[in-house]
Enzyme design. Structure first.
Site, PDB file in Angstrom:
ATOM      1  N   THR A 193       4.846   0.371  -3.380  1.00  0.00           N
ATOM      2  CA  THR A 193       5.357   1.622  -3.950  1.00  0.00           C
ATOM      3  C   THR A 193       6.632   2.082  -3.237  1.00  0.00           C
ATOM      4  O   THR A 193       6.849   1.718  -2.087  1.00  0.00           O
ATOM      5  CB  THR A 193       4.247   2.665  -3.745  1.00  0.00           C
ATOM      6  N   VAL A 222      -5.183   3.810 -12.626  1.00  0.00           N
ATOM      7  CA  VAL A 222      -4.138   4.662 -12.064  1.00  0.00           C
ATOM      8  C   VAL A 222      -4.424   4.842 -10.578  1.00  0.00           C
ATOM      9  O   VAL A 222      -5.569   5.099 -10.184  1.00  0.00           O
ATOM     10  CB  VAL A 222      -4.102   6.038 -12.772  1.00  0.00           C
ATOM     11  N   GLY A 247      -4.372   2.644  -3.262  1.00  0.00           N
ATOM     12  CA  GLY A 247      -4.429   3.940  -3.944  1.00  0.00           C
ATOM     13  C   GLY A 247      -5.795   4.585  -4.009  1.00  0.00           C
ATOM     14  O   GLY A 247      -5.933   5.804  -3.828  1.00  0.00           O
TER      15      GLY A 247
HETATM   16  N1  ASP Z   1      -0.472   3.271  -3.763  1.00  0.00           N
HETATM   17  C1  ASP Z   1      -0.092   2.398  -4.830  1.00  0.00           C
HETATM   18  C2  ASP Z   1      -1.227   2.313  -5.819  1.00  0.00           C
HETATM   19  O1  ASP Z   1      -2.359   2.229  -5.387  1.00  0.00           O
HETATM   20  C3  ASP Z   1       0.254   1.027  -4.386  1.00  0.00           C
HETATM   21  C4  ASP Z   1       1.210   0.953  -3.224  1.00  0.00           C
HETATM   22  O2  ASP Z   1       1.411   1.900  -2.514  1.00  0.00           O
HETATM   23  O3  ASP Z   1       1.806  -0.083  -3.030  1.00  0.00           O
HETATM   24  O4  ASP Z   1      -0.988   2.268  -6.995  1.00  0.00           O
END
Ligand code: ASP
Length: 324
Positions: A193, A222, A247
């Site tokens: 992310t 999500v 997440g």
């Molecule tokens: N937090 C993000 C998700 O779970 C993934 C990430 O941070 O790379 O969608």
């Protein structure tokens, strides 16, 4: 005579308050920007040439935001522009180059929050929006709602004249190969992310986060990135936070809001509040956060192997890091 004296004293008082206040015209006004582009198993054996590519892209992205803030621009503009830059770069898992779902599609999530008035906007599961962060900002500024998903989000994007693209736009060969490897269990969960948090010269904090999610996620899944309080949060009274990592765990632990709440309710410092969440509540390998408080203090902390990150501020700090 008495009246004139009174007027003079009042004028002197008002101008001294004005000069000492956090205004962009005041050269003493401070700004801080922090940015991340994902945490996780980032191999230390990464070839120098690849490492250089990441550092160059992150430096450019940080400069985009720093220049806006330096000139007295708003943290809203800085956060949106930095994240758009990272979304457009296929090296990062947001926008172009987003990871693949288990069905070989792309579903993007993003959110933004303004610490001035707690206004916020988020989108999830969009498949054709070139820059989901811009759509999240439009949700915040131009709708009566906070969170749009899927088709409704894209319909709103169309109404707002926000650029839509064919799904093929998000394709990146490297990501595709990662997905193939992951399906054969040869690759750990790839994520990455992007996020940015700024305190501008007006004393305003904004946090934004954008992602393609986790490689091989089931369609419709999500993560925390678009969930206000989990992967993103901002409050001028306390701090702004953007998270990256697994997440589901950031949602269960309401990570971003809890950091702000510990500062507000327990008078904890930003550093201690972040430490509590990252090292006492989450587990090693889960991920990390970047955060800025209302005084410009910043923290970029993680419990994974590394985190692509950067910071710049009005005191002349400018750093890009991947590991310690
Ligand atoms: N937090 C993000 C998700 O779970 C993934 C990430 O941070 O790379 O969608």
């Amino acid at each position: 005579m008495k009246n004139k004296l009174l007027l003079l004293i009042t004028l002197l008082f008002i101008s001294s308050v004005f000069l000492n206040s956090q205004t962009p015209d005041n050269p003493k006004a401070k700004f801080t920007i922090v940015m991340h582009a994902g945490a996780g198993t980032i191999s230390r054996d990464m070839p120098d040439s690849i490492k250089k590519e990441y550092i160059t892209a992150l430096t450019e992205a940080l400069n985009v935001g720093k220049n806006i803030l330096d000139k007295g621009g708003t943290s809203l503009d800085a956060v949106e522009k930095v994240i758009r830059f990272l979304e457009d770069d296929p090296k990062f898992n947001a926008g172009k180059g987003a990871v693949f779902t288990s069905e070989g599609t792309h579903e993007l999530d993003a959110s933004i929050m303004n610490g001035f008035d707690l206004s916020c906007g988020a989108v999830a599961g969009v498949k054709h929006v070139k820059n989901p962060i811009t759509l999240a900002r439009a949700v915040m500024e131009k709708s009566h709602h906070v969170f749009f998903i899927g088709e409704g989000a894209e319909k709103f994007a169309k109404q707002m004249n926000i650029e839509l693209v064919d799904e093929k736009y998000f394709f990146d060969q490297k990501r595709y190969d990662q997905w193939q490897k992951m399906k054969q269990n040869a690759e750990k969960n790839k994520k990455g992310t992007v996020g940015c948090v700024c305190l501008d010269k007006h004393g305003n904090i904004v946090a934004g986060t954008s992602t393609g999610g986790m490689t091989n996620k089931l369609p419709g899944r999500v993560g925390d990135s678009p969930i206000i309080g989990a992967g993103n949060y901002a409050n001028n009274k306390t701090c702004g936070v953007s998270a990256t990592g697994a997440g589901e765990l950031f949602i269960r632990n309401t990570v971003a809001f809890n950091i702000s709440a510990m500062m507000e309710y327990k008078n904890m410092s930003l550093k201690d509040a972040v430490y509590e969440m990252i090292h006492n509540r989450l587990k090693p390998g889960d991920g990390g956060v970047i955060a800025v408080d209302h005084q410009g203090n910043y923290i970029m902390d993680y419990n994974s192997e590394g985190m692509f990150r950067g910071v710049a501020n009005s005191d002349g700090i400018f750093e890009i890091k991947i590991w310690e």
